[in-house]
Design a protein around this motif. Structure first.
Motif, short mmCIF file in Angstrom:
data_model
loop_
_atom_site.label_atom_id
_atom_site.label_comp_id
_atom_site.label_asym_id
_atom_site.label_seq_id
_atom_site.Cartn_x
_atom_site.Cartn_y
_atom_site.Cartn_z
N ASP A 42 0.84 -1.29 -0.12
CA ASP A 42 0.10 -0.03 0.01
C ASP A 42 0.92 1.40 0.09
O ASP A 42 0.51 2.32 -0.60
N ILE A 43 1.99 1.48 0.76
CA ILE A 43 3.05 2.53 1.01
C ILE A 43 3.66 2.54 -0.33
O ILE A 43 3.52 3.58 -0.93
N ALA A 44 3.95 1.34 -1.19
CA ALA A 44 4.63 1.67 -2.36
C ALA A 44 3.68 2.11 -3.33
O ALA A 44 4.20 2.91 -4.26
N ASN A 45 2.50 1.82 -3.45
CA ASN A 45 1.35 2.25 -4.41
C ASN A 45 1.45 3.68 -4.28
O ASN A 45 1.16 4.14 -5.34
N ALA A 46 1.20 4.08 -3.04
CA ALA A 46 1.09 5.48 -2.59
C ALA A 46 2.25 6.37 -3.33
O ALA A 46 2.02 7.41 -4.05
N TYR A 47 3.45 5.84 -3.21
CA TYR A 47 4.48 6.65 -3.81
C TYR A 47 4.71 6.43 -5.32
O TYR A 47 4.79 7.63 -6.08
N LEU A 48 4.18 5.31 -5.92
CA LEU A 48 4.00 5.02 -7.36
C LEU A 48 3.13 6.02 -7.85
O LEU A 48 3.19 6.55 -9.00
#
Length: 75
Positions: free
Chosen positions: A51-57
């Protein structure tokens, strides 16, 4: 060049970037502790990190769109 780098760090944007970097380092350490905590469920942690990675992407994609739009306007 050193002066320019120092000026960037002292600008409002540079100060914000420095603060984000500091917090990211802190968060990285917190996640490392979670990884080694026997009470944390690995699949839940993996989903959380995704979820965190998707937010940064998502932020990265927004920035790419901004750059693309600016390049089209200047052409």
């Amino acid at each position: 060049m050193e002066k320019a780098a120092e000026d960037d760090r002292n600008s409002p944007v540079g100060a914000l970037q420095d603060e984000i970097l500091k917090r990211t380092k802190l968060h990285t350490e917190m996640v490392r502790r979670l990884v080694h905590d026997p009470n944390v469920q690995p699949l839940q942690l993996a989903g959380f990190l995704e979820d965190i990675a998707n937010a940064y992407l998502s932020i990265s994609e927004e920035l790419s769109q901004v750059v693309t739009q600016k390049e089209k306007r200047s052409s």
